[in-house]
Design a protein around this motif. Structure first.
Motif, PDB file in Angstrom:
ATOM      1  N   ILE A  37       0.830  -1.204   0.000  1.00 17.15           N
ATOM      2  CA  ILE A  37       0.000   0.000   0.000  1.00 17.15           C
ATOM      3  C   ILE A  37       0.864   1.253   0.000  1.00 17.15           C
ATOM      4  O   ILE A  37       0.569   2.229  -0.705  1.00 17.15           O
ATOM      5  N   TYR A  38       1.945   1.243   0.762  1.00 17.88           N
ATOM      6  CA  TYR A  38       2.812   2.413   0.846  1.00 17.88           C
ATOM      7  C   TYR A  38       3.349   2.780  -0.535  1.00 17.88           C
ATOM      8  O   TYR A  38       3.356   3.954  -0.926  1.00 17.88           O
ATOM      9  N   VAL A  39       3.798   1.778  -1.291  1.00 18.57           N
ATOM     10  CA  VAL A  39       4.321   2.055  -2.636  1.00 18.57           C
ATOM     11  C   VAL A  39       3.192   2.462  -3.571  1.00 18.57           C
ATOM     12  O   VAL A  39       3.324   3.417  -4.353  1.00 18.57           O
ATOM     13  N   SER A  47       5.393  -3.896  -8.399  1.00 20.23           N
ATOM     14  CA  SER A  47       5.970  -5.189  -8.790  1.00 20.23           C
ATOM     15  C   SER A  47       7.317  -5.424  -8.123  1.00 20.23           C
ATOM     16  O   SER A  47       7.743  -6.572  -7.956  1.00 20.23           O
ATOM     17  N   PHE A  48       7.984  -4.346  -7.721  1.00 21.36           N
ATOM     18  CA  PHE A  48       9.252  -4.515  -7.017  1.00 21.36           C
ATOM     19  C   PHE A  48       9.034  -5.088  -5.613  1.00 21.36           C
ATOM     20  O   PHE A  48       9.927  -5.734  -5.065  1.00 21.36           O
ATOM     21  N   ALA A  57      -0.180  -6.611  -6.108  1.00 22.86           N
ATOM     22  CA  ALA A  57      -0.154  -5.551  -5.096  1.00 22.86           C
ATOM     23  C   ALA A  57      -0.956  -4.341  -5.556  1.00 22.86           C
ATOM     24  O   ALA A  57      -1.722  -3.752  -4.780  1.00 22.86           O
ATOM     25  N   ALA A  58      -0.789  -3.981  -6.827  1.00 21.84           N
ATOM     26  CA  ALA A  58      -1.572  -2.867  -7.356  1.00 21.84           C
ATOM     27  C   ALA A  58      -3.052  -3.218  -7.409  1.00 21.84           C
ATOM     28  O   ALA A  58      -3.918  -2.400  -7.057  1.00 21.84           O
ATOM     29  N   LEU A  59      -3.371  -4.434  -7.836  1.00 20.86           N
ATOM     30  CA  LEU A  59      -4.765  -4.865  -7.915  1.00 20.86           C
ATOM     31  C   LEU A  59      -5.445  -4.776  -6.556  1.00 20.86           C
ATOM     32  O   LEU A  59      -6.539  -4.202  -6.426  1.00 20.86           O
TER      33      LEU A  59
END
Length: 532
Positions: free
Chosen positions: A146-148, A162-163, A455-457
């Motif tokens: 979430i932070y990224v 993705s990192f 993570a983005a999803l």
């Protein structure tokens, strides 16, 4: 309506973004290193011998993997605890706490005396430390992802987050690298006696680096904006289950996303390593190096498909990855097995072992089997020799077309050796290693295509005020139970059936379920930065 990545009026600079990604991804590498070091050593049998001696190698291995599963089992509770703190107190300070807890618990495993010294207290202490690791990890992933995501520019969240996904792979690779370096630096006797503790203690160094980097970070712009506007919710756990439509999203995230991608990922890492070391009898260090090289070569898949998901959406790569997994999972492992130990694979195909009897009950958990047939199956299972059982009036056994005496011990070893079952550890030829690496790279592709965009999803699925809790709870339920118990369940299936590939059916079944849920349940939703 603003998207999840259209995060505030302030756009972070390039230097800010690089620091956010570096600190979050490296912290993820270190935290997963701490978690995976146990699993890496469990695959080699060290954890079982040190903390779970049972007088039965199969039971010992199953207990060690049960300890691995315990950590995963407590991840959902950690998700609840730290998800609440992340939504109430902030993203930054929550994952400072999680990484500190993880580092201390990991070092504690390295300091725990063996069962030979303190008896049952040893496994009890290790299990408690695994619980602490599980709680910590339950709060780590959601916070970092979430932070990224909340720092990412519009249409770049898939690439930047993705990192974080690649950082999870990095933790596995770092655990392998540290083990190999320490093993190479120490005599074999020293490594077996106490040198294996060094990788656990090394986590203190990693903890110091992680804290130093993360203390430099500022709070997420989304959280700052919510705090300034007074839009934080009083009870994010309750809101996660009562906010309109959110329960459906959490169910899809659990059964459609987390469960599916995690069994693919753990199959690509731990099942591959265990399969090479135990089932195919590849020499331990060689298997670790091959697995490490193959996994490292496949890291770029995670970044690539995170980037691709920014262009074509998150759902499409995941669905395609699930379908490919259902088609390719067994062929990939068949290729790997035939390349890793051609003689053993050929013997299993041409000289099938068949056990005949009317009382062939076999339980991998029993220290001593109740029947002669059970004892014979136990001996075959411990050797990793595939077998089938056929009902017959009396106990008998055949290898290929040749009847042999249904006994264990040296007589069984001689009969297997005569049939081509060479059970001594081997080092595959260079050409075979290349084929194994291709198979591992293919498994990494299946993992990267499903795991890279996630993570983005998940960040985009949930409203910001309850995002940490809503993401973490289903993610860690899925990864904790479907994934964390994978080594234990698959190893049990293999031991119970005698088929070295049978454990893959667990992965296949979970992925099939996840495909159905994702196809019919997942909507690509992008939530604004404040709760409406």
């Amino acid at each position: 309506m603003a998207t999840a990545t259209d995060i505030s009026d302030h756009t972070p600079s390039g230097a800010d973004i690089r620091l956010v990604i570096s600190a979050s991804a490296l912290g993820t590498v270190f935290e997963w290193y701490d978690f995976f070091i146990y699993g890496t050593l469990a695959a080699s049998g060290i954890i079982g011998r040190a903390f779970f001696p049972a007088g039965n190698e199969t039971v010992q291995t199953l207990l060690a993997w049960a300890g691995f599963a315990v950590g995963f089992g407590f991840r959902p509770l950690g998700a609840v605890m730290f998800g609440y703190l992340g939504d109430r107190l902030g993203r930054k300070y929550t994952f400072l706490v999680t990484i500190t807890l993880m580092g201390i618990a990991t070092a504690g495993v390295g300091l725990t005396p063996e069962a030979s010294a303190i008896g049952f207290a040893a496994p009890a202490i290790v299990l408690l430390l695994r619980v602490a690791q599980g709680l910590a990890l339950g709060g780590e992933y959601g916070g970092a992802a979430i932070y990224v995501a909340e720092h990412s520019p519009r249409r770049r969240a898939g690439f930047y987050t993705s990192f974080i996904q690649a950082g999870v792979v990095g933790g596995f690779l770092l655990s392998l690298a540290v083990i190999l370096i320490v093993k190479a630096a120490l005599p074999a006797a020293t490594w077996s006696a106490w040198g294996w503790r060094i990788p656990f203690l090394f986590s203190i160094v990693l903890l110091a680096i992680s804290l130093w980097m993360r203390l430099k970070l500022s709070e997420s712009p989304v959280f700052q904006k919510m705090r300034a506007a007074g839009e934080r919710v009083a009870n994010p756990i309750k809101e996660s289950f009562t906010y309109p439509g959110n329960l459906r999203r959490m169910i899809v995230a659990l059964f459609g996303i987390a469960a599916g991608l995690t069994v693919i990922w753990y199959t690509a890492m731990f099942t591959v390593l265990s399969f090479l070391q135990t089932t195919m009898r590849v020499e331990e260090t060689t298997a670790q190096i091959i697995t490490g090289v193959g996994v490292a070569a496949g890291v770029f898949w995670f970044v690539l498909f995170g980037h691709v998901s920014d262009r074509i959406g998150r759902k499409t790569p995941i669905v395609v990855g699930y379908i490919l997994t259902l088609i390719l999972l067994f062929p990939i492992f068949w290729l790997m097995g035939s390349a890793a130990n051609p003689g053993l694979a050929r013997a299993a195909a041409q000289q099938a072992v068949v056990v005949y009897g009317d009382r062939c009950q076999y339980s991998p958990f029993d220290k001593v089997q109740a029947t002669r047939c059970g004892k014979l199956l136990d001996a075959l299972s411990k050797k990793g020799v595939p077998y089938t059982v056929q009902k017959a009036p009396s106990l008998a056994m055949s290898i290929g077309d040749r009847p042999v005496a249904p006994v264990g011990g040296e007589a069984l070893d001689r009969a297997l050796t005569a049939a081509g079952y060479d059970l001594t550890p081997i080092r595959p030829a260079a050409g075979n290693i290349a084929l194994i690496l291709i198979a591992i790279l293919a498994m990494s592709l299946l993992s990267g295509i499903t795991y890279g965009p996630v993570a983005a999803l998940l960040s985009e699925m949930f409203p910001p005020a309850i995002r940490y809790s809503s993401l973490s709870i289903p993610y860690h339920l899925g990864t904790g139970y479907f994934g964390g118990f994978l080594p234990f369940i698959s190893q049990y299936i293999v031991a119970r059936t005698g088929d070295p590939y049978a454990g893959l059916w667990y992965t296949w079944a979970v992925v099939a379920m996840a495909l159905v849920v994702t196809l019919f349940g997942l909507r690509e939703e992008q939530h604004h930065t404040t709760v409406a």
